[in-house]
Design a protein around this motif. Sequence first.
Motif, PDB file in Angstrom:
ATOM      1  N   GLU A 112       0.837  -1.216   0.000  1.00 12.01           N
ATOM      2  CA  GLU A 112       0.000   0.000   0.000  1.00 12.01           C
ATOM      3  C   GLU A 112       0.864   1.256   0.000  1.00 12.01           C
ATOM      4  O   GLU A 112       0.570   2.222  -0.705  1.00 12.01           O
ATOM      5  CB  GLU A 112      -0.912  -0.017   1.228  1.00 12.01           C
ATOM      6  CG  GLU A 112      -1.928   1.102   1.233  1.00 12.01           C
ATOM      7  CD  GLU A 112      -2.803   1.117  -0.021  1.00 12.01           C
ATOM      8  OE1 GLU A 112      -3.089   2.222  -0.527  1.00 12.01           O
ATOM      9  OE2 GLU A 112      -3.175   0.034  -0.508  1.00 12.01           O
ATOM     10  N   ARG A 139       2.265   1.730  -3.418  1.00 14.47           N
ATOM     11  CA  ARG A 139       1.233   2.286  -4.311  1.00 14.47           C
ATOM     12  C   ARG A 139       1.113   3.792  -4.130  1.00 14.47           C
ATOM     13  O   ARG A 139       0.993   4.539  -5.092  1.00 14.47           O
ATOM     14  CB  ARG A 139      -0.115   1.621  -4.019  1.00 14.47           C
ATOM     15  CG  ARG A 139      -0.243   0.205  -4.503  1.00 14.47           C
ATOM     16  CD  ARG A 139      -1.669  -0.323  -4.273  1.00 14.47           C
ATOM     17  NE  ARG A 139      -1.699  -1.750  -4.489  1.00 14.47           N
ATOM     18  CZ  ARG A 139      -1.702  -2.671  -3.540  1.00 14.47           C
ATOM     19  NH1 ARG A 139      -1.673  -2.300  -2.270  1.00 14.47           N
ATOM     20  NH2 ARG A 139      -1.730  -3.950  -3.824  1.00 14.47           N
ATOM     21  N   THR A 148       1.326   3.592  -8.621  1.00  9.88           N
ATOM     22  CA  THR A 148       1.176   2.472  -9.537  1.00  9.88           C
ATOM     23  C   THR A 148       0.635   1.273  -8.788  1.00  9.88           C
ATOM     24  O   THR A 148       0.598   1.257  -7.562  1.00  9.88           O
ATOM     25  CB  THR A 148       2.533   2.128 -10.188  1.00  9.88           C
ATOM     26  OG1 THR A 148       2.334   1.128 -11.176  1.00  9.88           O
ATOM     27  CG2 THR A 148       3.521   1.625  -9.168  1.00  9.88           C
ATOM     28  N   ASN A 149       0.209   0.269  -9.520  1.00  9.31           N
ATOM     29  CA  ASN A 149      -0.312  -0.939  -8.892  1.00  9.31           C
ATOM     30  C   ASN A 149       0.820  -1.913  -8.609  1.00  9.31           C
ATOM     31  O   ASN A 149       1.777  -2.016  -9.376  1.00  9.31           O
ATOM     32  CB  ASN A 149      -1.345  -1.617  -9.806  1.00  9.31           C
ATOM     33  CG  ASN A 149      -2.624  -0.811  -9.894  1.00  9.31           C
ATOM     34  OD1 ASN A 149      -3.023  -0.177  -8.933  1.00  9.31           O
ATOM     35  ND2 ASN A 149      -3.250  -0.829 -11.050  1.00  9.31           N
TER      36      ASN A 149
END
Length: 198
Positions: free
Chosen positions: A55, A58, A63-64
């Motif tokens: 997390e 991110r 970005t994922n």
Amino acid sequence: QWRGVTWARGGRGPKGRVSPGRGPMMLGAGVLGVMAAGYAAVFAGRIRDAFDSAELIRQRLGTNVIGELPRMRMLRRTDRALIDILDDGSPILAESFKSLRTNLEFRLAAQKPRAIAISSYQMGEGKSSVAAGVAWALASVGQEVIVIDSDLRRPALHHRLGRPMDLGLADLRLVDFDDVLQPTNSAGLRFVPAGLPD
């Protein structure tokens, strides 16, 4: 009398106060300071690693994250190949690679790439382990996979796959591709080593 110390008669030792010199005190303080700084750096690194969750990554990079893998310290303490460890047990590690494979398949479903490159910012970050694990996970669902070690400086993928270092990518100007293609212990998974660069 020497540096504030008066010696008793008969050589039994000082009878006054001892006053150490500045040199030893400065040296001792410097050594203690270096040791404290080293411990603080190690502690800060562990705290940073603990908080670098998916997390947080991110949020920082926008970005994922397509997968998280547990630390693979066991690979440093054993001579066994990673794919043998994945085949024989270690369910947490195997499930992590299968989850990464599934996320990759969903992410790349529209593009259907013929090749996936696994790279890293610097040495020792685990790209050989990730490449071996992803290749194993793709082969475990029936896909035909060829994993190629293109790290010509510090090849390590052959260790992860339990294969010998032999003719490979660096030798393709002299031999055919089929001559450098090696089988592995996993069905559907073949391997091209880095070879011996000239």
